[in-house]
Design a protein around this motif. Sequence first.
Motif, PDB file in Angstrom:
ATOM      1  N   PRO A   1       0.838  -1.203   0.000  1.00 46.33           N
ATOM      2  CA  PRO A   1       0.000   0.000   0.000  1.00 46.33           C
ATOM      3  C   PRO A   1       0.868   1.246   0.000  1.00 46.33           C
ATOM      4  N   ASP A   2       0.284   2.387  -0.281  1.00 43.62           N
ATOM      5  CA  ASP A   2       1.038   3.650  -0.296  1.00 43.62           C
ATOM      6  C   ASP A   2       1.296   4.122   1.130  1.00 43.62           C
ATOM      7  N   GLU A   3       2.181   3.415   1.814  1.00 42.95           N
ATOM      8  CA  GLU A   3       2.532   3.725   3.196  1.00 42.95           C
ATOM      9  C   GLU A   3       4.041   3.902   3.290  1.00 42.95           C
ATOM     10  N   ALA A   4       4.475   5.065   3.779  1.00 49.76           N
ATOM     11  CA  ALA A   4       5.909   5.375   3.806  1.00 49.76           C
ATOM     12  C   ALA A   4       6.694   4.421   4.687  1.00 49.76           C
ATOM     13  N   ARG A   5       6.161   4.076   5.861  1.00 47.33           N
ATOM     14  CA  ARG A   5       6.918   3.231   6.787  1.00 47.33           C
ATOM     15  C   ARG A   5       7.219   1.869   6.173  1.00 47.33           C
ATOM     16  N   ALA A   6       6.212   1.256   5.559  1.00 48.69           N
ATOM     17  CA  ALA A   6       6.409  -0.064   4.962  1.00 48.69           C
ATOM     18  C   ALA A   6       7.400   0.007   3.798  1.00 48.69           C
ATOM     19  N   LEU A   7       7.284   1.043   2.976  1.00 47.50           N
ATOM     20  CA  LEU A   7       8.189   1.167   1.837  1.00 47.50           C
ATOM     21  C   LEU A   7       9.619   1.377   2.305  1.00 47.50           C
ATOM     22  N   LYS A   8       9.830   2.247   3.276  1.00 53.94           N
ATOM     23  CA  LYS A   8      11.185   2.489   3.774  1.00 53.94           C
ATOM     24  C   LYS A   8      11.797   1.208   4.344  1.00 53.94           C
ATOM     25  N   ALA A   9      11.001   0.454   5.087  1.00 52.89           N
ATOM     26  CA  ALA A   9      11.505  -0.792   5.678  1.00 52.89           C
ATOM     27  C   ALA A   9      11.956  -1.771   4.601  1.00 52.89           C
ATOM     28  N   GLN A  10      11.180  -1.882   3.530  1.00 54.33           N
ATOM     29  CA  GLN A  10      11.528  -2.819   2.465  1.00 54.33           C
ATOM     30  C   GLN A  10      12.733  -2.331   1.655  1.00 54.33           C
ATOM     31  N   LEU A  11      12.816  -1.041   1.412  1.00 52.80           N
ATOM     32  CA  LEU A  11      13.975  -0.507   0.697  1.00 52.80           C
ATOM     33  C   LEU A  11      15.260  -0.761   1.487  1.00 52.80           C
ATOM     34  N   ILE A  12      15.208  -0.561   2.791  1.00 52.21           N
ATOM     35  CA  ILE A  12      16.379  -0.799   3.637  1.00 52.21           C
ATOM     36  C   ILE A  12      16.741  -2.280   3.655  1.00 52.21           C
ATOM     37  N   ARG A  13      15.743  -3.142   3.799  1.00 51.72           N
ATOM     38  CA  ARG A  13      16.010  -4.587   3.835  1.00 51.72           C
ATOM     39  C   ARG A  13      16.615  -5.073   2.521  1.00 51.72           C
TER      40      ARG A  13
ATOM     41  N   PRO B   1       8.463   9.104  -3.558  1.00 51.34           N
ATOM     42  CA  PRO B   1       9.722   9.870  -3.574  1.00 51.34           C
ATOM     43  C   PRO B   1      10.217  10.230  -2.175  1.00 51.34           C
ATOM     44  N   GLU B   2       9.296  10.626  -1.297  1.00 49.04           N
ATOM     45  CA  GLU B   2       9.711  11.007   0.063  1.00 49.04           C
ATOM     46  C   GLU B   2      10.319   9.821   0.808  1.00 49.04           C
ATOM     47  N   ALA B   3       9.690   8.639   0.683  1.00 55.47           N
ATOM     48  CA  ALA B   3      10.232   7.446   1.339  1.00 55.47           C
ATOM     49  C   ALA B   3      11.580   7.073   0.742  1.00 55.47           C
ATOM     50  N   THR B   4      11.732   7.260  -0.563  1.00 55.99           N
ATOM     51  CA  THR B   4      12.988   6.945  -1.233  1.00 55.99           C
ATOM     52  C   THR B   4      14.105   7.872  -0.774  1.00 55.99           C
ATOM     53  N   TYR B   5      13.837   9.173  -0.724  1.00 53.91           N
ATOM     54  CA  TYR B   5      14.847  10.118  -0.247  1.00 53.91           C
ATOM     55  C   TYR B   5      15.224   9.846   1.213  1.00 53.91           C
ATOM     56  N   ALA B   6      14.268   9.382   2.001  1.00 54.82           N
ATOM     57  CA  ALA B   6      14.510   9.171   3.430  1.00 54.82           C
ATOM     58  C   ALA B   6      15.535   8.071   3.689  1.00 54.82           C
ATOM     59  N   VAL B   7      15.667   7.110   2.764  1.00 58.85           N
ATOM     60  CA  VAL B   7      16.618   6.015   2.978  1.00 58.85           C
ATOM     61  C   VAL B   7      17.910   6.211   2.190  1.00 58.85           C
ATOM     62  N   ALA B   8      18.022   7.303   1.458  1.00 60.64           N
ATOM     63  CA  ALA B   8      19.160   7.495   0.545  1.00 60.64           C
ATOM     64  C   ALA B   8      20.431   7.914   1.278  1.00 60.64           C
ATOM     65  N   ASP B   9      21.561   7.441   0.770  1.00 59.54           N
ATOM     66  CA  ASP B   9      22.869   7.930   1.186  1.00 59.54           C
ATOM     67  C   ASP B   9      23.348   9.037   0.252  1.00 59.54           C
ATOM     68  N   ARG B  10      23.029   8.887  -1.039  1.00 57.30           N
ATOM     69  CA  ARG B  10      23.442   9.874  -2.038  1.00 57.30           C
ATOM     70  C   ARG B  10      22.333  10.039  -3.071  1.00 57.30           C
ATOM     71  N   ASN B  11      22.245  11.220  -3.619  1.00 63.12           N
ATOM     72  CA  ASN B  11      21.275  11.474  -4.673  1.00 63.12           C
ATOM     73  C   ASN B  11      21.873  11.084  -6.025  1.00 63.12           C
ATOM     74  N   ALA B  12      21.018  10.628  -6.937  1.00 63.60           N
ATOM     75  CA  ALA B  12      21.436  10.313  -8.303  1.00 63.60           C
ATOM     76  C   ALA B  12      20.381  10.884  -9.243  1.00 63.60           C
ATOM     77  N   PRO B  13      20.252  12.219  -9.299  1.00 64.40           N
ATOM     78  CA  PRO B  13      19.099  12.860  -9.940  1.00 64.40           C
ATOM     79  C   PRO B  13      19.021  12.698 -11.447  1.00 64.40           C
ATOM     80  N   GLY B  14      20.154  12.425 -12.100  1.00 63.82           N
ATOM     81  CA  GLY B  14      20.159  12.381 -13.556  1.00 63.82           C
ATOM     82  C   GLY B  14      19.183  11.377 -14.152  1.00 63.82           C
ATOM     83  N   ILE B  15      18.986  10.247 -13.476  1.00 63.33           N
ATOM     84  CA  ILE B  15      18.091   9.212 -14.013  1.00 63.33           C
ATOM     85  C   ILE B  15      16.651   9.696 -14.002  1.00 63.33           C
TER      86      ILE B  15
END
Length: 310
Positions: free
Chosen positions: A191-203, A228-242
């Motif tokens: 679902p569109d839930e930031a907490r769940a998405l962040k947890a899965q991206l980290i895992r 996008p917000e959940a993605t930025y929250a787990v990022a170490d570096r930005n890669a904006p060109g893509i």
Amino acid sequence: MGKILAICTSPKRGTVKTEVPSAVLTPEWGIVNDAHGGNWHRQVSLLSAEKIEAFRKKIWVDYGAFGENLVIEGFDFRNLPVTSRFAIGDVVLEMTQIGKECHNDCVIKQQTGECIMPREGVFARVLKGGEIRVGDEVTLLPPLEDPPLRAAVITLSDKGSRGEREDKSGPLIVEMLTAAGYVVEETMLLPDEARALKAQLIRLADGRQVNLILTTGGTGFSPRDITPEATYAVADRNAPGIAEAMRYHSLSITPRGMLSRAASVLRGKTLIVNLPGSPKAVKENLEYILPSLGHGVRIAAGLDGECARK
């Protein structure tokens, strides 16, 4: 070189693993008669004997107390990369994940406030089966010379997660990645839930160490579009060109391409890219970036040199 100090199994989930002198392993299940096996990536759990001995200075624990199948001395599994392969006689194991979330009812954590399995334990799948015994030698095999890139796909959709809408974008991404030579390790529908998405991206980035994570959905202006917000929250570096390239390409097709808020970032050695939600837009965007994506992913993983030309 390492050695098996203990083999531990449990016939039923939720019960403590106990020591057995030997075990039969199969690629279809893992350890035969162990309840935690199955046709998935966490067939066999491994824990370093040295980590258990260090923990025993606080409180004595029997082998199997952390839910580990194999206690092996001689390896610091935490510092080995996922896809490391081990030979135990005829058996070959491939490491698939580092750590996992500790269960709330973990007895060890209740007694000491700490469980080392989420930090030090690793998981493996059986590539080649056979019988193993306590005392068997364990050998770390050389890495593959040109391994395929590994990916995961996450679809974000409230309706899809409730079964009210068929996910067509996720399977399309899997098809395109597979055709490009990637191995898709996991797919999921959230679902569109930031907490769940962040947890899965980290895992997926830290635990499974996949090279590429592609998300689809949740990149628009709706209040529920949080990808996008959940993605930025787990990022170490930005890669904006893509993401910028995808918006540029989309604008050549429709002016509404400017409404995309998709992000592209790096977490460790993993590239994370947000794709649109519709299958049509997914196909258009992924076709555009896929030819160049592999080189960037390989640079992030340390498999290729930099892009600069002399």
